[in-house]
Structures are given as structure tokens and as C-alpha cells.
Design a protein around this motif. Sequence first.
Motif, PDB file in Angstrom:
ATOM      1  N   VAL A  50       0.867  -1.178   0.000  1.00 14.57           N
ATOM      2  CA  VAL A  50       0.000   0.000   0.000  1.00 14.57           C
ATOM      3  C   VAL A  50       0.904   1.229   0.000  1.00 14.57           C
ATOM      4  N   VAL A  51       0.562   2.212  -0.816  1.00 13.74           N
ATOM      5  CA  VAL A  51       1.248   3.499  -0.796  1.00 13.74           C
ATOM      6  C   VAL A  51       0.251   4.551  -0.322  1.00 13.74           C
ATOM      7  N   LEU A  52       0.604   5.292   0.704  1.00 15.40           N
ATOM      8  CA  LEU A  52      -0.208   6.406   1.173  1.00 15.40           C
ATOM      9  C   LEU A  52       0.473   7.704   0.756  1.00 15.40           C
ATOM     10  N   THR A  53      -0.238   8.532   0.010  1.00 17.25           N
ATOM     11  CA  THR A  53       0.391   9.743  -0.534  1.00 17.25           C
ATOM     12  C   THR A  53       0.457  10.882   0.473  1.00 17.25           C
ATOM     13  N   HIS A  54      -0.466  10.891   1.436  1.00 15.26           N
ATOM     14  CA  HIS A  54      -0.422  11.881   2.511  1.00 15.26           C
ATOM     15  C   HIS A  54      -1.440  11.487   3.576  1.00 15.26           C
ATOM     16  N   GLU A  55      -1.520  12.281   4.621  1.00 18.36           N
ATOM     17  CA  GLU A  55      -2.218  11.869   5.830  1.00 18.36           C
ATOM     18  C   GLU A  55      -3.679  12.279   5.893  1.00 18.36           C
ATOM     19  N   HIS A  56      -4.229  12.936   4.891  1.00 17.58           N
ATOM     20  CA  HIS A  56      -5.614  13.391   4.977  1.00 17.58           C
ATOM     21  C   HIS A  56      -6.589  12.213   4.999  1.00 17.58           C
ATOM     22  N   ILE A  57      -7.695  12.403   5.725  1.00 16.32           N
ATOM     23  CA  ILE A  57      -8.575  11.289   6.070  1.00 16.32           C
ATOM     24  C   ILE A  57      -9.136  10.565   4.858  1.00 16.32           C
ATOM     25  N   ASP A  58      -9.436  11.291   3.776  1.00 16.53           N
ATOM     26  CA  ASP A  58     -10.026  10.631   2.605  1.00 16.53           C
ATOM     27  C   ASP A  58      -9.032   9.741   1.875  1.00 16.53           C
ATOM     28  N   HIS A  59      -7.774   9.769   2.282  1.00 15.36           N
ATOM     29  CA  HIS A  59      -6.750   8.939   1.655  1.00 15.36           C
ATOM     30  C   HIS A  59      -6.282   7.788   2.534  1.00 15.36           C
ATOM     31  N   HIS A 131       1.024  20.041  -1.248  1.00 16.44           N
ATOM     32  CA  HIS A 131      -0.283  19.846  -0.628  1.00 16.44           C
ATOM     33  C   HIS A 131      -0.171  19.864   0.895  1.00 16.44           C
ATOM     34  N   THR A 132       0.594  18.925   1.449  1.00 11.34           N
ATOM     35  CA  THR A 132       0.952  18.968   2.860  1.00 11.34           C
ATOM     36  C   THR A 132       2.478  18.986   2.952  1.00 11.34           C
ATOM     37  N   GLU A 133       2.981  19.021   4.174  1.00 13.01           N
ATOM     38  CA  GLU A 133       4.438  19.100   4.358  1.00 13.01           C
ATOM     39  C   GLU A 133       5.158  17.887   3.794  1.00 13.01           C
ATOM     40  N   THR A 134       4.504  16.733   3.806  1.00 10.23           N
ATOM     41  CA  THR A 134       5.180  15.504   3.374  1.00 10.23           C
ATOM     42  C   THR A 134       4.526  14.843   2.163  1.00 10.23           C
ATOM     43  N   SER A 135       3.501  15.443   1.568  1.00 12.34           N
ATOM     44  CA  SER A 135       2.717  14.783   0.514  1.00 12.34           C
ATOM     45  C   SER A 135       3.560  14.437  -0.714  1.00 12.34           C
ATOM     46  N   VAL A 136       3.155  13.359  -1.382  1.00 13.19           N
ATOM     47  CA  VAL A 136       3.880  12.888  -2.567  1.00 13.19           C
ATOM     48  C   VAL A 136       2.904  12.473  -3.671  1.00 13.19           C
ATOM     49  N   GLY A 137       3.405  12.517  -4.900  1.00 19.47           N
ATOM     50  CA  GLY A 137       2.818  11.822  -6.028  1.00 19.47           C
ATOM     51  C   GLY A 137       3.734  10.664  -6.365  1.00 19.47           C
ATOM     52  N   LEU A 138       3.434   9.950  -7.436  1.00 22.42           N
ATOM     53  CA  LEU A 138       4.284   8.822  -7.771  1.00 22.42           C
ATOM     54  C   LEU A 138       4.290   8.527  -9.259  1.00 22.42           C
ATOM     55  N   VAL A 139       5.371   7.889  -9.681  1.00 25.49           N
ATOM     56  CA  VAL A 139       5.504   7.356 -11.029  1.00 25.49           C
ATOM     57  C   VAL A 139       5.613   5.844 -10.897  1.00 25.49           C
ATOM     58  N   VAL A 140       4.764   5.127 -11.633  1.00 26.73           N
ATOM     59  CA  VAL A 140       4.792   3.671 -11.639  1.00 26.73           C
ATOM     60  C   VAL A 140       5.285   3.224 -13.008  1.00 26.73           C
TER      61      VAL A 140
END
Length: 241
Positions: A50-59, A131-140
Motif C-alpha cells: 500500500v502506498v499512502l500519498t499523505h495523511e488526509h482522512i479521505d486517503h 499539498h501537505t508538508e510531506t505529501s507525494v505523487g508517484l511514477v509507476v
Amino acid sequence: MLNFMFLGTNGSMQGDEGNTSLLFKGSRGTVLVDASCGLGRAVAADVNAVVLTHEHIDHVYGLPSLIHQLWLSGRRRALDICVPAGMEEFVHRFLEVFSLQEKKNMFDFRIRTGRQFSVGSMEITLFSTEHTETSVGLVVREGEDRVVYTSDTRPIREILPCMAGAQVLIHEASGCEAEEEILWKKGHSNGADAARLAERLGVGRLYLCHLPETQELRKKVLEEASAIFPSACIPPVGKLL
């Protein structure tokens, strides 16, 4: 061959579509990106990570339920939970609320950080977003197939080397151009922002997600994106692409 499936396409409000979450399926291995709705499909796929992109509840809100359902289904092999550096303690505390590790025969779930890692036949690279201090996107990436997923972010200004050669862009589109200032202030993008990045990347397809709740607004978002990038679309939920 690299495929993916949207488990939901909505923004913070679930609506009929559920919050934005994706499954990536390679020739070997499956990855869930963000954990909210549609968890039964992730369980059926016996996800490797599982990859979590950031800590917001909907994610993140579905993560404890995913682990619980995998355990109920008889899983015994470890699950990697990959998060941006700085998010580890948040995930630890969140999972501890449900005492999952105390359940009999519970498999190991390992919280990992790092910007590059492999899952089966897929290579995944995380990149910072606004987005947030630690948020990320990703390349697969698998072989020549490459997909960029922004998750939640202000418009991306810099094309990173890891994005080069991508055939598909999956980009949030939380509203219309008229809302630009408000969206950017909150760390979000609109459909036109997504289309401009798709044009700059030279991808063949743009999928819009993290969408507003109403069909009227979704239609407007898609119209604005398509005016810049004609291959923009709103993806179906639950279909392998």
C-alpha cells in the motif's frame, strides 16, 4: 503489462463514486495507492503493498479495515505500507487504535519510507507535491509503460526526470478555473491545470480524479480540461485500464 483501476474518483466527499483510490497491477504484483473505498477489490487482488500519498482522512481511513479484511481472508505474508518520510508515526498511531497487531495469527505489516522501491515487476518513484508538508505523487513503471499520478497538489511546475516518457497522467481536478485561487491556496488543482501538465508531458491520455461532487461541476471540469487536452477523460470506477 502495467494496468490500473480506479476504486473511486471523488474528492473529500465520497458521493456515489467513493474517494479517489487506485490499484496498480503489473505482470507480477499489485499496489493499492491510498486506502479508502473499494477495499474488497484490493483484498481480492491480495495486494503486495500500500502506498499512502499523505495523511488526509479521505486517503487513509480504509487502511485498518484493509488489514483486518486481509487477515480475515487468511493472509499470512507481510504487507508493506509505503509512506513519505515523516508520516510513519501517524500511521503507527492510527493502526494502534484498532489493536490489529494483537490479533491471533496477524501477518506483519511493515511501515517503510524511501523514494524508490520495487513491488513485483513494478518500479515506483515518489516525488514531493505541494499539498501537505510531506505529501507525494508517484511514477509507476513496468518495462516501457510509465504512469504518473499526482495525488493532491497545486499545479506542478517542474517536470522531473522520473516523469519523462510517461504515456498516462492521472491528475486531480478538484474544481473549475473560476475557483483557481481558492484551490491553489488549499493545495489543489483544477482540470485546466491537469490538462496543461498533460500537454507538457506529452502523454497520450489524461485521467481526471479527486473530482467535485456534482455531475454538473464534473462536466465543467472535463470541458475545461478537454479544451486544452482533448484526450482528457473522467475514468470509470472498477474497470481495469
